[in-house]
Enzyme design. Structure first.
Site, short mmCIF file in Angstrom:
data_model
loop_
_atom_site.label_atom_id
_atom_site.label_comp_id
_atom_site.label_asym_id
_atom_site.label_seq_id
_atom_site.Cartn_x
_atom_site.Cartn_y
_atom_site.Cartn_z
N SER A 153 29.46 -2.92 19.40
CA SER A 153 28.24 -2.79 20.15
C SER A 153 27.43 -3.97 20.21
O SER A 153 28.00 -4.94 20.96
CB SER A 153 27.33 -1.70 19.22
OG SER A 153 26.27 -1.57 20.11
N HIS A 154 26.24 -4.18 19.91
CA HIS A 154 25.49 -5.44 20.20
C HIS A 154 25.65 -6.70 19.07
O HIS A 154 25.04 -7.64 19.31
CB HIS A 154 24.09 -4.97 19.98
CG HIS A 154 23.64 -4.21 18.76
ND1 HIS A 154 24.11 -2.97 18.56
CD2 HIS A 154 22.90 -4.48 17.77
CE1 HIS A 154 23.70 -2.30 17.53
NE2 HIS A 154 23.21 -3.75 16.88
N ASP A 205 23.90 -4.07 26.41
CA ASP A 205 24.65 -4.52 25.17
C ASP A 205 26.12 -4.81 25.43
O ASP A 205 26.78 -4.55 26.46
CB ASP A 205 24.06 -3.92 23.86
CG ASP A 205 24.93 -2.61 23.78
OD1 ASP A 205 25.36 -2.04 24.85
OD2 ASP A 205 24.97 -2.27 22.67
N ASP A 247 28.73 -3.28 24.31
CA ASP A 247 29.72 -2.20 24.79
C ASP A 247 29.07 -1.41 25.72
O ASP A 247 29.61 -0.27 26.50
CB ASP A 247 30.14 -1.59 23.87
CG ASP A 247 28.80 -0.69 23.10
OD1 ASP A 247 27.62 -1.13 23.01
OD2 ASP A 247 29.06 0.42 22.50
N ASP A 293 25.99 0.45 26.20
CA ASP A 293 25.51 1.69 26.07
C ASP A 293 23.97 1.69 25.51
O ASP A 293 23.25 2.50 25.86
CB ASP A 293 26.14 2.70 24.65
CG ASP A 293 26.05 1.88 23.61
OD1 ASP A 293 25.58 0.77 23.44
OD2 ASP A 293 26.43 2.39 22.61
N ARG A 294 23.49 0.40 25.58
CA ARG A 294 21.86 0.10 25.54
C ARG A 294 21.62 -0.29 26.56
O ARG A 294 22.07 -0.94 27.51
CB ARG A 294 21.84 -0.63 24.36
CG ARG A 294 22.17 -0.04 22.94
CD ARG A 294 21.63 -1.31 22.02
NE ARG A 294 21.88 -0.77 20.67
CZ ARG A 294 21.43 -1.07 19.41
NH1 ARG A 294 20.66 -2.07 19.46
NH2 ARG A 294 21.46 -0.54 18.22
N LYS A 328 25.15 7.26 24.64
CA LYS A 328 24.09 6.59 25.50
C LYS A 328 24.57 5.69 26.47
O LYS A 328 26.05 5.28 26.30
CB LYS A 328 23.03 5.88 24.49
CG LYS A 328 23.71 4.73 23.66
CD LYS A 328 22.79 4.47 22.67
CE LYS A 328 23.45 3.36 21.61
NZ LYS A 328 23.25 3.78 20.33
C1 G1P Z 1 20.97 1.41 14.93
C2 G1P Z 1 20.13 2.06 15.63
C3 G1P Z 1 20.43 3.45 16.02
C4 G1P Z 1 21.71 3.41 16.91
C5 G1P Z 1 22.81 2.72 15.95
C6 G1P Z 1 23.97 2.68 16.95
O1 G1P Z 1 21.63 2.17 13.91
O2 G1P Z 1 18.71 2.20 14.73
O3 G1P Z 1 19.29 3.97 16.79
O4 G1P Z 1 21.99 4.86 17.22
O5 G1P Z 1 22.10 1.43 15.94
O6 G1P Z 1 23.79 1.79 18.30
P1 G1P Z 1 20.98 1.74 12.29
O7 G1P Z 1 21.34 0.25 12.12
O8 G1P Z 1 19.47 1.90 12.35
O9 G1P Z 1 21.54 2.76 11.53
ZN ZN Z 2 26.16 -0.55 21.97
#
Ligand code: G1P
Ligand code: ZN
Length: 544
Positions: free
Chosen positions: A114-115, A278, A280, A282-283, A377
């Site tokens: 992800s990010h 981000d 991948d 999705d954000r 997302k």
């Molecule tokens: C975090 C975000 C959550 C999101 C997840 C995956 O998780 O807070 O909303 O779904 O990344 O992108 P967390 O690290 O808080 O468990």
């Molecule tokens: Zn992501």
């Protein structure tokens, strides 16, 4: 014939795949048998049949191609009929979700962290999505985890690497590997959902934009859709080439890592809208000229206006938000006469609501927004919905925000993250909160009086499954709220997240500074949880 590789389970520390699957440093994934053990555990749980189809794609980060080649050999060894893989190994997470649904695949391996940063010393991840296109539910991830603890062999075939860059089909034994254009199906879907003609019209009239792809996966998608199909000027998409290390940056579209975009949007040179996504895809981050939109507000504003988009006209059944997301969306749901669901953090909790048609749009405070068009997302989707609404309504981001607050009031909101803290301190803080819950109601913290305090537990309205311990909620009599929870996605130590919220009714103080408005809540959070004492930190590492 599949080759059988026997393994000892001991080198592989089974890790419960959480909301984001298995996420570790690249170096960990590079250990012999590591990725293979996880992938085989997935296949053992899923049990592919001779007609099973698997989608594979990732965000292009370092190690992506290596794991894809491993996964293809193992899919052949495990008897899959077909693997659909994005060209170059690329599929954004929402595009992977769409491809799984569109081609009727049994599921997919989505490779991403992800990010989180990418590169040889950074992060990698694998998760399994099921046939509805969404992350596997806890029943499946739990079974995968159990399997990782007992796995003693994995199945593969010997074959040279597939040319991931050439579109078309090749055979690996009985397996057909189909390399597809990663962008086209997704771009077509977006064109079905939104009024591209209306957006093209404002672009022709001079509406401008900057989209920062952060050298991550959305580059090719944004370039094809925004510059290609919608006619934005070349150069509208910046950092549009996916890089294996994201150029050394955190591909996280927040005000810290997308600071350049933020500074531009607050300057005289600002285009009409700025957006980012981000690693991948999705954000999303949405900033109007001189106006940052919090993700919680974005969900509420999109929900209030979604029906101007052709695919959503007359079919908003409900809104869903994660528990720490502000209650702004609840007010919209109430005004529109549709239910609002409050789920635990993590996109997978929206899946059942979307599948059952109970919710149409959902979102999280962590910059995730999406709808029932896929089961992830979707960053670009949110950006395009904003564009569709602005085009249809003929107003600016800032005007839309003010109109919204004048009608519904404003939920001032911030999240304070304490990253990489010691696990023992983090656990002690959460345990302390839990033990003290019953004594909180009635207690006064400056101008705030606690009305309710609880540990959030969710009962899925569709399958009745219960997810307990999803964060501590402290509600105050004036409508303010503080939420405490530990991150489930961090890769080092523990991360404490403190979510602060304060409601200001319509025509109240709607243009104040968030930090000023939340000062009493910030002070109360420290008094209630003892953050400094438990974490040794006097200030959060990240405020979003
Ligand atoms: C975090 C975000 C959550 C999101 C997840 C995956 O998780 O807070 O909303 O779904 O990344 O992108 P967390 O690290 O808080 O468990
Ligand atoms: Zn992501």
């Amino acid at each position: 014939m599949p080759e059988i590789v026997t393994v000892e389970t001991s080198p592989f520390e089974g890790q419960a795949p959480g909301t984001s699957g298995l996420r570790k440093k690249v170096k960990v994934f590079q250990q012999p048998n590591y990725a293979e053990n996880f992938i085989q555990s997935v296949f053992d749980v899923v049990g592919p049949q001779s007609d099973s189809v698997l989608v594979i794609g990732g965000d292009g980060r370092f190690h992506n191609r290596t794991v894809i080649q491993q996964a293809i050999r193992m899919a052949a060894g495990n008897g899959y009929a077909r693997v659909i893989v994005g060209q170059g190994g690329i599929l954004s997470t929402p595009a992977a979700s769409h491809v799984i649904r569109k081609y009727g695949a049994d599921g997919g391996l989505v490779l991403s962290a992800s990010h989180n940063p990418g590169g040889p010393d950074e992060d990698f991840g694998i998760k399994y999505n099921i046939a509805n296109g969404g992350p596997a539910p806890e029943s499946v991830t739990g079974a995968i985890y159990d399997r990782t603890k007992t796995i003693d062999r994995w199945l593969t075939v010997e074959t040279p690497d597939i040319d991931l860059d050439r579109l078309g089909e090749v055979n690996v034994g009985d397996l057909v590997v189909q390399v597809i254009d990663p962008v086209a199906d997704y771009a077509d879907l977006m064109e079905e959902l939104f009024d591209f003609a209306a957006i093209r019209k404002i672009v022709t009239s001079g509406f401008t934009m900057r989209f920062d792809a952060m050298s991550a996966v959305t580059g090719p998608y944004a370039t094809a859709i925004l510059e290609g199909r919608l006619g934005f000027a070349p150069g509208t998409v910046v950092n549009g080439i996916p890089l294996e290390d994201f150029g050394g940056h955190h591909p996280d579209p927040n005000l810290i890592h997308a600071k350049e975009l933020y500074d531009l949007m607050m300057s005289d040179a600002a285009p009409d809208i700025g957006a980012a996504s981000d690693g991948d895809g999705d954000r999303n981050l949405i900033i109007g000229r001189g106006r940052f939109i919090t993700p919680s507000d974005s969900l509420a504003m999109l929900a209030a206006n979604i029906q101007v988009a052709p695919a959503y006209h007359g079919r908003l059944t409900g809104i869903a938000r994660s528990m720490p997301t502000s209650a702004a969306a609840d007010r919209v749901a109430e005004a529109l006469g549709v239910p609002c669901f409050e789920t635990p953090t993590g996109w997978k909790f929206f899946g059942n609501l979307l599948d059952a048609g109970m919710a149409t749009i959902c979102g999280e405070e962590s910059a995730g927004t999406g709808s029932d068009h896929v089961r992830e997302k979707d960053g670009l989707w949110a950006v395009l919905l904003w564009l569709n609404i602005l085009a249809a309504r003929g107003i600016s981001v800032d005007q839309l925000a003010h109109e919204h607050w004048d009608r519904f009031g404003r939920n001032y909101y911030a999240r304070h993250d304490y990253e990489g803290i010691e696990t023992a301190g983090a656990d002690a803080l959460m345990n302390g909160l839990k033990t003290g819950l019953a004594t909180l109601p009635g207690q006064v913290f400056g101008p705030l009086t606690v009305s309710v305090a609880d540990s959030f537990s969710y009962t899925d309205p569709v399958d009745g499954s219960v997810s307990a311990n999803q964060g501590i909620r402290v509600l105050f009599e004036d409508g303010s709220r503080i939420v405490f929870r530990l991150s489930g996605t961090g890769t080092q130590g523990a991360t404490l997240r403190v979510y602060l919220e304060r409601y200001e009714p319509p025509f109240g103080r709607l243009d104040a500074e968030t930090g000023d408005m939340l000062a009493p809540q910030i002070a109360a959070a420290e008094q209630i949880a003892g953050i400094v004492a438990h974490t040794g930190r006097t200030a959060p590492d990240v405020v979003t």
